[in-house]
Scaffold this active site. Structure first.
Site, PDB file in Angstrom:
ATOM      1  N   TYR A  81       0.853  -1.186   0.000  1.00  0.00           N
ATOM      2  CA  TYR A  81       0.000   0.000   0.000  1.00  0.00           C
ATOM      3  C   TYR A  81       0.893   1.241   0.000  1.00  0.00           C
ATOM      4  O   TYR A  81       1.885   1.278   0.730  1.00  0.00           O
ATOM      5  CB  TYR A  81      -0.905  -0.023   1.243  1.00  0.00           C
ATOM      6  N   ALA A 182     -18.492  -4.085   0.306  1.00  0.00           N
ATOM      7  CA  ALA A 182     -18.978  -3.122   1.294  1.00  0.00           C
ATOM      8  C   ALA A 182     -19.147  -1.756   0.635  1.00  0.00           C
ATOM      9  O   ALA A 182     -20.139  -1.058   0.867  1.00  0.00           O
ATOM     10  CB  ALA A 182     -17.998  -3.028   2.453  1.00  0.00           C
ATOM     11  N   ARG A 205     -22.858 -17.008  -8.631  1.00  0.00           N
ATOM     12  CA  ARG A 205     -22.627 -17.913  -7.497  1.00  0.00           C
ATOM     13  C   ARG A 205     -23.900 -18.734  -7.306  1.00  0.00           C
ATOM     14  O   ARG A 205     -24.971 -18.339  -7.786  1.00  0.00           O
ATOM     15  CB  ARG A 205     -22.285 -17.119  -6.239  1.00  0.00           C
ATOM     16  N   GLY A 272     -10.752   0.253  -6.901  1.00  0.00           N
ATOM     17  CA  GLY A 272     -10.298  -1.021  -6.346  1.00  0.00           C
ATOM     18  C   GLY A 272      -9.760  -1.892  -7.465  1.00  0.00           C
ATOM     19  O   GLY A 272      -9.977  -1.599  -8.654  1.00  0.00           O
ATOM     20  N   MET A 274      -9.780  -5.661  -7.266  1.00  0.00           N
ATOM     21  CA  MET A 274      -9.955  -6.956  -6.611  1.00  0.00           C
ATOM     22  C   MET A 274      -9.500  -8.131  -7.473  1.00  0.00           C
ATOM     23  O   MET A 274      -9.035  -9.136  -6.950  1.00  0.00           O
ATOM     24  CB  MET A 274     -11.415  -7.152  -6.169  1.00  0.00           C
ATOM     25  N   PHE A 296      -9.693   7.028  -7.936  1.00  0.00           N
ATOM     26  CA  PHE A 296     -10.064   7.713  -6.695  1.00  0.00           C
ATOM     27  C   PHE A 296      -9.387   7.017  -5.522  1.00  0.00           C
ATOM     28  O   PHE A 296      -9.397   5.784  -5.426  1.00  0.00           O
ATOM     29  CB  PHE A 296     -11.586   7.716  -6.470  1.00  0.00           C
ATOM     30  N   TRP A 297      -8.825   7.822  -4.621  1.00  0.00           N
ATOM     31  CA  TRP A 297      -8.220   7.301  -3.394  1.00  0.00           C
ATOM     32  C   TRP A 297      -8.614   8.221  -2.248  1.00  0.00           C
ATOM     33  O   TRP A 297      -8.271   9.414  -2.255  1.00  0.00           O
ATOM     34  CB  TRP A 297      -6.692   7.238  -3.550  1.00  0.00           C
ATOM     35  N   MET A 298      -9.336   7.643  -1.299  1.00  0.00           N
ATOM     36  CA  MET A 298      -9.866   8.433  -0.183  1.00  0.00           C
ATOM     37  C   MET A 298      -8.756   9.152   0.590  1.00  0.00           C
ATOM     38  O   MET A 298      -8.910  10.300   1.005  1.00  0.00           O
ATOM     39  CB  MET A 298     -10.620   7.469   0.760  1.00  0.00           C
TER      40      MET A 298
HETATM   41  P1  NAP Z   1     -15.132  -6.183   0.426  1.00  0.00           P
HETATM   42  O1  NAP Z   1     -16.372  -5.784   1.128  1.00  0.00           O
HETATM   43  O2  NAP Z   1     -14.204  -7.152   1.051  1.00  0.00           O
HETATM   44  O3  NAP Z   1     -15.600  -6.756  -0.989  1.00  0.00           O
HETATM   45  C1  NAP Z   1     -14.723  -7.331  -1.869  1.00  0.00           C
HETATM   46  C2  NAP Z   1     -15.403  -7.404  -3.229  1.00  0.00           C
HETATM   47  O4  NAP Z   1     -14.460  -7.846  -4.174  1.00  0.00           O
HETATM   48  C3  NAP Z   1     -16.596  -8.340  -3.298  1.00  0.00           C
HETATM   49  O5  NAP Z   1     -17.577  -7.748  -4.092  1.00  0.00           O
HETATM   50  C4  NAP Z   1     -16.007  -9.559  -4.006  1.00  0.00           C
HETATM   51  O6  NAP Z   1     -16.996 -10.210  -4.775  1.00  0.00           O
HETATM   52  C5  NAP Z   1     -15.027  -8.916  -4.926  1.00  0.00           C
HETATM   53  N1  NAP Z   1     -13.931  -9.800  -5.313  1.00  0.00           N
HETATM   54  C6  NAP Z   1     -13.067 -10.454  -4.494  1.00  0.00           C
HETATM   55  N2  NAP Z   1     -12.184 -11.135  -5.230  1.00  0.00           N
HETATM   56  C7  NAP Z   1     -12.501 -10.904  -6.528  1.00  0.00           C
HETATM   57  C8  NAP Z   1     -11.946 -11.323  -7.759  1.00  0.00           C
HETATM   58  N3  NAP Z   1     -10.867 -12.132  -7.801  1.00  0.00           N
HETATM   59  N4  NAP Z   1     -12.510 -10.883  -8.909  1.00  0.00           N
HETATM   60  C9  NAP Z   1     -13.590 -10.076  -8.859  1.00  0.00           C
HETATM   61  N5  NAP Z   1     -14.158  -9.624  -7.726  1.00  0.00           N
HETATM   62  C10 NAP Z   1     -13.606 -10.050  -6.580  1.00  0.00           C
HETATM   63  O7  NAP Z   1     -14.247  -4.934   0.019  1.00  0.00           O
HETATM   64  P2  NAP Z   1     -14.414  -3.363   0.239  1.00  0.00           P
HETATM   65  O8  NAP Z   1     -13.976  -3.004   1.598  1.00  0.00           O
HETATM   66  O9  NAP Z   1     -15.740  -2.905  -0.220  1.00  0.00           O
HETATM   67  O10 NAP Z   1     -13.329  -2.867  -0.810  1.00  0.00           O
HETATM   68  C11 NAP Z   1     -13.504  -3.180  -2.187  1.00  0.00           C
HETATM   69  C12 NAP Z   1     -12.338  -2.603  -2.977  1.00  0.00           C
HETATM   70  O11 NAP Z   1     -12.410  -1.203  -2.916  1.00  0.00           O
HETATM   71  C13 NAP Z   1     -10.972  -3.006  -2.444  1.00  0.00           C
HETATM   72  O12 NAP Z   1     -10.091  -3.154  -3.537  1.00  0.00           O
HETATM   73  C14 NAP Z   1     -10.569  -1.795  -1.626  1.00  0.00           C
HETATM   74  O13 NAP Z   1      -9.173  -1.666  -1.486  1.00  0.00           O
HETATM   75  C15 NAP Z   1     -11.158  -0.705  -2.474  1.00  0.00           C
HETATM   76  N6  NAP Z   1     -11.413   0.556  -1.764  1.00  0.00           N
HETATM   77  C16 NAP Z   1     -10.724   1.614  -2.221  1.00  0.00           C
HETATM   78  C17 NAP Z   1     -10.930   2.836  -1.646  1.00  0.00           C
HETATM   79  C18 NAP Z   1     -10.198   4.016  -2.200  1.00  0.00           C
HETATM   80  O14 NAP Z   1     -10.135   5.059  -1.541  1.00  0.00           O
HETATM   81  N7  NAP Z   1      -9.661   3.883  -3.400  1.00  0.00           N
HETATM   82  C19 NAP Z   1     -11.803   2.988  -0.563  1.00  0.00           C
HETATM   83  C20 NAP Z   1     -12.522   1.868  -0.140  1.00  0.00           C
HETATM   84  C21 NAP Z   1     -12.312   0.636  -0.751  1.00  0.00           C
HETATM   85  P3  NAP Z   1     -17.372 -11.764  -4.581  1.00  0.00           P
HETATM   86  O15 NAP Z   1     -18.476 -11.832  -3.569  1.00  0.00           O
HETATM   87  O16 NAP Z   1     -17.797 -12.163  -5.938  1.00  0.00           O
HETATM   88  O17 NAP Z   1     -16.138 -12.476  -4.111  1.00  0.00           O
END
Ligand code: NAP
Length: 363
Positions: A81, A182, A205, A272, A274, A296-298
């Site tokens: 990170y 989330a 799924r 993100g 993922m 975008f990055w918070m």
């Molecule tokens: P989370 O609740 O853990 O959800 C993860 C999501 O990723 C689920 O929808 C999951 O879907 C999907 N996923 C996991 N593995 C995958 C794969 N190999 N291919 C496709 N989809 C996959 O995560 P979160 O906290 O919401 O965060 C989600 C993303 O946003 C992360 O990358 C996080 O770092 C990013 N984020 C970024 C910021 C920013 O400021 N840029 C802020 C918040 C979050 P399934 O149910 O299908 O597994």
């Protein structure tokens, strides 16, 4: 994402005290996770008990109640990170707690207040913490525990992405992948609250019907699997206008499919990754449709934003949560001692869990 929950007690030199202890009479012990090197979180994150340092005049002693395990926490521990941190360090970027004691120069925060940690890298994965007063925000008692613990990352990210890139509040359409994340759940609910139509892409799924029903209850206009998106007639049949804003949580093929449906001059915001696959952009999207691509990055937003902007965002989100228009993500509680389960869950690249884990800190 998983949540660590800290409930209840404070440990004072072998016996349990509940609240209201004085700074002078300490030997107050805190249980925390920490890591001294970057690497696989299941190997490098350790558990320890340490004496809580004396409270300085501008500091606040907080008994943590809950703290999530976000993908960014995992990436930080892995050393992937883009933030600089001095090791050893306590992980955890957000969380909620109850104030036990305030330093002599702290105004506007009192013992008994419920507070959230508003700045990243403060180390929320511990049962008792000393925090600078400026990284805390008092939240209403009626705010749900999960909502408060997860307020500063995903709801704020969803709020900003729906505000800063395109004016979507006048009946426009937004599309997002990773819609059951989330962050995705927050996007759906804020869209509903603001009257924005939203198309949500998830991976297929066995229990897809249940997932679709859940997201529709949150406010999803449409929920499609990645396969359904490829062959959808929604736009041809004009059941819904093409989206002008796309929120990309996944990257790779998923992002590419979403770009195909964006309206001319639309915007894709990647926040993100993922799938860990890069975003590839068709030349035609740039040449003929003038689609633009942003990230975008918070963390970066927080560094630049004014106090007024931050205050407005937090007040809007707290108010949506208090009105129950914005609920916390699907989650599971996990005992603090079993933190490896929560961390392991957040680590899994397989996904499909459909819920966030919560570590429970009560003994
Ligand atoms: P989370 O609740 O853990 O959800 C993860 C999501 O990723 C689920 O929808 C999951 O879907 C999907 N996923 C996991 N593995 C995958 C794969 N190999 N291919 C496709 N989809 C996959 O995560 P979160 O906290 O919401 O965060 C989600 C993303 O946003 C992360 O990358 C996080 O770092 C990013 N984020 C970024 C910021 C920013 O400021 N840029 C802020 C918040 C979050 P399934 O149910 O299908 O597994």
């Amino acid at each position: 994402m998983s949540l660590l929950q800290h409930t209840g007690k404070i440990f004072c030199a072998g016996k349990t005290a509940l609240t209201g202890f004085q700074n002078a009479k300490r030997n107050l012990m805190s249980k925390s996770l920490y890591y001294s090197e970057f690497g696989d979180p299941l190997n490098v994150v350790k558990f320890r008990e340490m004496e809580v340092p004396p409270l300085k005049s501008q500091e606040v002693l907080v008994r943590m109640l809950a703290a999530p395990v976000n993908p960014a926490d995992i990436n930080t521990i892995q050393g992937k990170y883009p933030v600089k941190i001095a090791l050893p360090v306590i992980p955890g970027n957000e969380g909620v707690g109850v104030v036990e004691e305030v330093g002599s120069e702290v105004k506007n925060i009192c013992a008994g207040n419920r507070v959230i940690v508003t700045e990243p890298m403060q180390g929320t994965w511990r049962d008792i913490g000393v925090f600078g007063k400026d990284v805390l925000r008092v939240v209403p008692d009626e705010l749900g525990l999960v909502e408060a613990a997860t307020l500063t990352v995903n709801p704020c990210t969803a709020y900003r992405m729906l505000t800063d890139f395109k004016n979507v509040r006048n009946g426009q359409v937004v599309i997002q992948n990773g819609a059951n994340s989330a962050c995705g759940q927050n996007v759906i609910q804020i869209c509903k609250a603001w009257g924005i139509k939203n198309i949500n892409i998830v991976r297929n799924r066995p229990e897809i019907k249940d997932l679709k029903r859940y997201l529709e209850c949150l406010g999803a206009t449409y929920v499609l699997t990645e396969e359904e998106l490829r062959t959808t007639t929604l736009f041809k049949e004009k059941q819904i206008a093409k989206p002008i804003l796309a929120l990309n949580c996944v990257g790779g093929k998923s992002a590419l499919e979403v770009v195909r449906y964006l309206e001319k001059t639309g915007v894709m915001v990647t926040y993100g990754a993922m799938s860990r696959d890069p975003v590839t952009i068709p030349n035609s999207a740039l040449i003929f449709k003038d689609i633009s691509f942003h990230g975008f990055w918070m963390t970066a937003w927080k560094e630049k934003a004014s106090m007024d902007e931050k205050e407005k965002m937090m007040a809007d989100i707290v108010s949506l949560m208090c009105e129950k228009k914005l609920v916390g993500p699907v989650h599971k509680m996990v005992k603090f001692e079993k933190y490896e389960e929560a961390v392991g869950n957040a680590l899994s690249s397989k996904g499909f869990t459909g819920c966030k884990y919560i570590l429970d800190f009560s003994c």
